[in-house]
Structure formats: C-alpha cells, structure tokens
Write a protein that holds these residues in place. Sequence first.
Motif, short mmCIF file in Angstrom:
data_model
loop_
_atom_site.label_atom_id
_atom_site.label_comp_id
_atom_site.label_asym_id
_atom_site.label_seq_id
_atom_site.Cartn_x
_atom_site.Cartn_y
_atom_site.Cartn_z
N ASN A 92 -5.51 -0.93 5.31
CA ASN A 92 -6.83 -1.40 4.90
C ASN A 92 -6.88 -2.92 4.88
O ASN A 92 -7.92 -3.52 5.15
N GLY A 127 -2.38 6.67 -3.40
CA GLY A 127 -3.49 5.85 -3.87
C GLY A 127 -4.63 6.65 -4.45
O GLY A 127 -5.59 6.09 -4.96
N GLN A 131 -2.54 1.13 2.04
CA GLN A 131 -2.80 -0.19 1.48
C GLN A 131 -2.72 -1.26 2.57
O GLN A 131 -3.61 -2.10 2.71
N ILE A 141 -9.02 3.05 -0.92
CA ILE A 141 -7.71 3.27 -0.30
C ILE A 141 -7.58 4.62 0.39
O ILE A 141 -6.97 4.71 1.46
N GLN A 142 -8.18 5.66 -0.14
CA GLN A 142 -8.01 6.97 0.49
C GLN A 142 -9.28 7.47 1.15
O GLN A 142 -9.55 8.68 1.23
N ASP A 169 -8.81 -6.17 1.10
CA ASP A 169 -8.81 -4.86 1.76
C ASP A 169 -10.16 -4.18 1.62
O ASP A 169 -10.24 -2.95 1.54
#
Lengths: 557, 319, 204
Positions: A74, B295, A71, B196-197, A148
């Motif tokens: 990013n 995530g 998190q 996120i991943q 992000d």
Amino acid sequence: MSSDAIAMHLPQAERRTLVETLHDWATTVDHKRIGLLYIGYALLFLVVAGIEALIIRIQLMYPHNDFVGPQVFNRMFTMHGTTMIFFFAMPILFGFGNYLVPLMIGARDMAFPRLNAFSFWLSAFGGFLLYFSFLGGSGLYGAGSAPDVGWWAYAPLTARAFSPGSSTDYWTIAVLVSGFGSIGTAVNLIATILCMRCPGMTLGRMPLLAWLYLTMSGLALIGITPLSAAQIMLLVDRYLGGHFFDTQAGGSAPLWMHFFWIFGHPEVYILVIPAFAFMSEIIPVFSRKPIFGYPVMVAATVCIAFVSMSVWAHHMFTIGMNSYANSFFAITTMAVGVPTGIKIFNWLGTMWGGRIQFKTPMLFSIAFLFQFLIAGLTGIIQAAVPFDWQLSLSYFVVAHFHYVIVGGILFAIFAAFYYWYPKVTGRLLSERLGKVHFWLFVLGFHLTFDVMHVPGLLGMPRRIYTYEPGRGWDTLNLLVSIGAFVQAVGLLVFVANLIVSYWKGKRAGNDPWDAWTLEWSVSSPPPAYNFATVPTVASRRPLWDLKHPEDPDSRYE
Amino acid sequence: MPGYELTNIFAPETTPARSIVDLSILVLSITGLIFLVVFSLLVYVIVKFRSRPVTAAREPAQVYGSTQIELAWTIIPVLIVVVLFVATARVIHAVQDAPQPATAVEVTVIGHQFWWEYRYPALGIVTANELHIPVSPVDQPRPTFMRLLSADTDHSFWIPQLAGKTDLIPNRINTMWMDPHRTGVFVGQCAQYCGIQHAKMLQRVSVDSAEDFDAWVRAQQQPAVRDDAVAGGRRVFETTACINCHAVGGTPANGRFGPDLTHLMSRATIASGAAANTTDNLRLWLENPDAIKPGSLMPAMKLSDRDLDALVGYMESLR
Amino acid sequence: MRSAVAVETITIPAVEAPAAWSLPDRGKIAMASLIIAESAIFTIFVVAYLFYIGKSVSGPTPRDVLETPLFYTICLLSSSFTIHYAGKVLERGRRRMFLGLWLVTLALGGLFLFGTAQEWDRLIYDHGLTISTNLFGTTYYSLVGLHAFHVSAGLVMLGVVSILAAIGRFGLSQITRVEVISMYWHFVDAVWVVVFTVVYVIGR
C-alpha cells in the motif's frame, strides 16, 4: 544594417574545484541550469518510482504472492503515484519549460531568476520530505513510515482515526510545499512569456511551445491551488481538531473528492499540454513543414484548458451523484475530447505532404500519436457513465491513465530529450541506442498496458496487494509484469545513452535538425547570456526566413 | 476455496448490467471506428510521405492550414459527441431513477473495514459477508433494492455481473438495485481502497430460487442454535472479549463492530471471503488472524489450546 | 572542452524594427497571476464554508455568536483608498505625503487585525467557539484566519516600504513596486468583501 557574426573566444576555462562547481549549481539563477536541475532531479525520481512500480508488479505476478505484505504494497502504490506525478512529471516538464522558453522567445532569462531558483528548491525539498517519511514517519503503533493512503488521499481514510502516526502528514506537507514551488514557476513562466518576448514576436508569432506553456501555467494557477487549499484543510483536521472531512461531525467525504479532483483533472492537462508542446515543435521539423493550423492549435489548447476545469467529477461517477450531475460531467468530458482530437488531426495534417524523417525524436512522436489516440478513446469510453460504473476503480482505468501518461506524455518527453539534448550538451544522442531504447520501450509498454485493460474488464479492482486464483487474472498479471521489466531495460538503455553520448556523441553544432525556432540560432550549448544581441523576428519561423529568403513565412503571416 | 467464476462485465445477469453492456457496444463501436480511421490515416501518412533520398533535398510545399478541412474535423466529432451523450444520458436515467416496485427486497449494506454487513430491515435479518437475494424472473420481477452506508471509510460494492459499482461513503446514503434473472453464486470485492486489507474484502452473492430464498430467510430469522454439547465454548465466547465486537442472536452477545455470528456456519467463507469456512481455518483465524488477513481488525485472542478448541466447537454449532 | 572555443551565433538581422515594442510590466503580471492563484485558494475555502452552513451537528451557530464587524470592515476598505492615493501622490513626487498616506494604510490594516483578534477572543472565551468545536467553528476560523494571514503578509510588505520610505530610499522610480503592492492590498480588501458577505450576511 550589418549582420554581425559574433565570434567569441572563451577564456581558457579555469579548472573549478568540485566544491566550487557544486556551489555554482546550488546558487544558480540561470534558467538553463535550473532547468537541468529540475530534469536531473526528475530523472532520479523516475528511477525511484519505477522501482516502486516493479515491486508492485512483482507482488502481482502471481495470486497470493508474498513478495511484500499489504503494508508495504500500500505504501508502494501511494508513493509510486505521488512521486511520478509530483516529483517526476511536474518537475521534468517545468525543467524543459525553464530551459526552452526564454531561448525560444529571444529572452536572456526568465522574468524572475531568483524566484525561479527558489521554486526549484521548494519542490526539491518537497521530494526530500516525502522520502524522509520512510525513515521518520513512524508514529504510534508503528503506523508511520511512508504514506499508504493512495495518491488521492481520500477522506476519511486520512483522518487521524484511520491514519495514526505522521505518514499522511508527510504526504500532505511534501505535496503542499512543492505545490507552492509549482505556482512560483507558473507565475514566472507567465510573466516571462507575456513580458519578455523579443521585438517583433507578437503573441501570434510565438512558437507553439510558448503558447502551450503559457496555457499550462495559467491552468496551474487555478488547478494546483485547490489541492493546496484542501491540504491545508486536512492539516487543520489532523492537527487542530477541525472537522472539514470528519464524517462523524457532519463533515463530507465527497467534499475532499471534489476538491481533489478539481485539482486532479486540470493536473493531468497541466502534464499533457507540455507534451503537446513538444510534439508541436518536433513533428513539423521532421516532416519539413510548418505546423498545420497554428491559430486553431492555440485555440484548441486554450479551449482544452477551460473545459478541463469542468470535467472533474468524471473521477467520481460511482459515488452516487444524481443522474443530472452524472449527465453534466458526461457531456463535458466528451466535449473536451473534441479539441483534443482536433490537435491529433492537425499533427497528421502537418505530416501530410511532408518529407518525414524517422530520426529518434520522430519515432517517439509517431508512437505518441498512436498511443495518445488510444488513450483518448478509452477516456471517451469511460465518459459513458454507466459503462464507467463497471470500469471505474478497476485495472481498466489504471491501464487508461498509464496509456496517457506513459504512452503519451513519457514518449513525448523522450522525443524532447532526443531533440533538445544536442542543444543542451552540444552532442547528439546515439541514434542506434535511441532506436534500441525506442523499440524496447514500445514492446514493454504495449505488453504491459494493452494487456492491463483486460483484468479490469474481468472485475479486478485497483490497489489490491493480492488476488484470488481462478478469477482469470493470473496470466494477464504475469504478462503485465514482464512488460514492466522490458520497459525498465529500455529506460536503462536511455540513461546509458544520456551518459555515453555526453562524451562520445557526435558533435551537434548550432542546428543539427535544420529547425526554425530561435534556440537553434545560438551555440550548443548556449552561452550563459543566450543571445549576444537580442533578436528581432518577423514571423513564426525566423530561421526558416533566414534560410529561405526567397520564400519567407513573413510573407504569409 | 469455494469455486470462483469469471466475473466478466460483458456477461450481465441483470437489467442494469445488461443496459450497461448494450451501451458499451455502441460506445466501443463508435470509438473503434474512430480508431480505425485515424490509425489508417497515420499509417498512410508515414508510408506515403516518408522522406526518400530522391526527394530529401527539397523542402515540401509549406502548407499552413486549411479552414474547410479544420471545420470538417471539428464538426464531425461534435456530432459524434452528441450521439454518444444522448445514448449515455438515457441509460443513466434508466438505471439511477428506476422506481422501486412493491415486490422489491430491501437490503441495507454497511461497509466496514474489512467486511460487509447486510441487514434486511423488513425481514428482521442481520448477517455478514455473504448476501442472499431472490432470483427476479423477467415475468415476475422481484428486484433487490439496496441502501449503501459505511461505518468507517469509503468502500465500493462491485459484483460485475450483477451491476455497476456504487460506493459506500460514511455520512451518506447511496442506493442501487439489481434483478438477477438466473440463480447462481456471483462474486466480487470492494473496489474503493479502504485501508490495509482492502484486497481481502471479498463478496459473495447467492441468487436463490424463491423457495431457497424463503428457506434461507426463515433459517436466518431463528435465534442461535443452543447446543449444550458446546456449552464450554459458549462460555469462553461470552466471558472473553468476543461479545464486545460480535453478536449472536438470542444470547447476551450483541456487539456491532464485527460480523454477526448467529448463523456463521451458513456461510461458505470466513473473514469476508479470505478463507474457506473449515474447522482448520476457523481455528487459525481465532488463533492468529494475521496469518489469514494481516492487518485485519480482528485481534488474536491469545487463548489456550483447550479454550480454542472449545470455542471452535461453539462456532461450528452456529448453523 | 578545455581549449578556447570560437562560438558563433547566427544573428537575426533586424528585418523591420518594430516602431515601439512595449510589453506589460512583469511585476504587475506576476502579481496578477498570484492574485488569480490566491483567489482559487479562497474560493475553495468559501465553497467549504457555504457547503457547511447549517450542517453543524452541535455547538454555537453563527446567529448565536457572530457580531457584524462593521467598524473594522470600514477601516480595511478605507485603506484601499489611502493606498490608492498614496500611489497617486508618489507619482507627483510628493514623498512625504506618500509616506503619510502609506502609514495610515498600515494603521488601518493593523486596526482591522486588532478587530479580528478581539472578535476571536470574544468567541473563544465568551462563547466557547474554537476551530474544533463544530463545522461552523472549523470553517469560520479557517476562512477568516486565512484572510487575516494574508492581511498580515500585506502589512509586512507595507512595513518594509514604510521603512525604506522613511529613510529616504524610496522615490518615483519605485512607483511600479508601489502599484504591485497596491494590487495585492486591493485583492485582500476584495476578498474581505466576499468573506464578509458569506460569513456575516449569507451564513447567518
């Protein structure tokens, strides 16, 4: 015709309180002060975005590192890119333009001083808003905080479905608002350059910096606005239920890409053209020769601006456009390399036959030439579309564009600092510290960005918060990260130089470099009104004519 | 972790990847030459024309330009551009407009946050994350032609040794092809930031010999193994929310949001390459996916230890 | 730097004072630049509109619901003539005539906005077409709305000038400002020609 040397005695400077000083600066409409506000503000964001870069590099030093989680990572790369482009590079270049253009064209201020101030404060507000997201962006599911989505904010990742909360909106609105500020400054620069030149200064006698800022501003008018339009569309999607980029409703993700890059590519020319402007002023002075091929330099720049509007989809070679579209953007991208290369040759031609002085501004300029050459060539390499199908979205591209922006633009900005700091403050920056700064930065820059090309060639994609061991990327990433810290130290030396030299630097006088353009005819720092008498000029180098009455430029132009 | 190898773009194993390398050699040679010439000029200039104390006092000849020289260094770059462009356009067309032969294996790739769905429509196979394709010897081509789609955001399919990358974009169908000339395992990962991943949306492509590929196809076409020893685990699977997202062929489970699990144990990794396919990792994934892939969209199911063990046993029966 | 400082500047002697040194008016250059920038924004919205023609997955189509706003278009385009003549008469110093023509321009612009509002009322309440209905709704309201916003901004500027003229503070020396505002107003009308063509001719 008497030549008045005007000696002015300033009244005993009254001590102003801190509040009065702050108020003066907050309400100023003087282009010099606004220029310095832009520059100071940009330097602040350079440090912030630099810290974000260091966080990224620490995380990537080792595979499976857990310095920060995905998190945070990013958000870091999103904020680093957004900040560097919109809140460092644009403001600092507008800042230099603001300070220098009126002085160099013999004007007393910009065409619209109040618009000037308004544009600055709009951009400043944008920066504040973007960073407020760290505090205020939390929305549903804790999915707020800083944006992000990457600095290009591709759809549909930015749709409400995939980016709940308001972090994306901070990105959108902050950049939108500061974009309007940029348009304001562009309008101001155009009006100033076209309407406020001193008598005798035809367009053909303007300093190249003025020509290049004129071109850059024209490009800004039609380059920045597509992003503003796309961001309004994104807000319509996110807040009014619109479907511009809603793929479930038939919307198109590539449409955002096209709009973004129709902005994004001219944007990098908006950034690099002022860098070219600095080089075109500095290299001649430290080679002791006029710029080689002034008309061609102007033509090449205007050509670059036009062609740069036609290359945007070279950022999209992997999205599956048909072979004809890919071929079109390949040729336009290769074509824009021609006028760009011409400029490098003209700078070399300026140095040829000169008497080169290796003062700090020139050191940075020479490094610029070397690094910009490489950056341009790695750009041409990627214009070979099938090769780009491997290189795109990998660390090769990251290395390429940092080579342009850091190795090219930032080095040119450093050169500009060392060159014009004496004019702004009346004192020279320390040559010793300058050389330490230079060599540290060259070392760190090359360690980071030369090496960074290799992981890309070995398959490492961008924007990943960690990577598997055994891909061959480990040592390379470690070296890249070490180089980042070396650059950070170099930057600290630079900041120290800026501060220390303000009080301890050697006094500069009007014209420490024996230069030829109008800003060197006024005191350092210039009086608030710039010129007591508006000058009249007869050539491109009015001060050369004065210093060399036996061989004035006006005889040859 | 299953062994990885260097994914060097200069080690091509297919026709499209090879033609890219061939083009790159031309491009790098030309740009390398340009660099050497201009760099040498730069070095020469700063050495020859540096200011020396003797000469520093006088200004040098003030030369404003030279039309011939400027013409020369305009025309030569234009010619170079023409050469580069022609070479580039040829390869663009050769790769993008290649016709699909009758022997081609067709795969539909669907990108998800954060895993890969692979469907072989002609063979009736649905699988995830690890792609098997047959080797395509030069004399008996059997290329794989792929359609690329996305279920959510943008992704990008990139196995450097097998092909240049192509994006997967929702509401759009892209195509690509590859014809690997030797067997082996080739890795890559998603190249377009997708959330996120993004970093752990890894790929494994197994290029199999003709026999191995046919065997794999036959195995994949079977419904799920029904082992009564793990009936308890199957019951946990079918009564918890698992079947909302996952499919197991021949059972009531036909969710499409997550990977198809019918032949989970035929894969070397789980969580799209984020962890090796071992009992411990399986258990950890089911218990707390964020420990492996924070995530990811797999929820922690909050099962008791007993249910968890039973479920792992069921998973391991899905060969 | 506390004490008085003798500040010397090099004065560039006038080598050859050019006979007449006149440069363009900065207000007009600035407005022209702004118009260029705004044109780029509108171009992007027009491109989106054109791209999405026929691509709505559901909902009302342009053919179903759009009615050509011929009368209001004529109003808006006529206002370009009235503002042009307003400038001409001001040049000749006829301030009352100027105010009259200026107010007619304002009224025609206001009438156009009223027409847009009326059309939107009909589309929303009679046909259920909103910005979130489908691609047509999104692109239509965005493009026409963006234009209407620019008309509104223009009306504000026209209003300010009307007030200043009505209280007698506006005269021949402000002619350049009138020309600058006229440039903007002509731009707004030109954009409408494009939007009209794209939405009511091509898009249907």
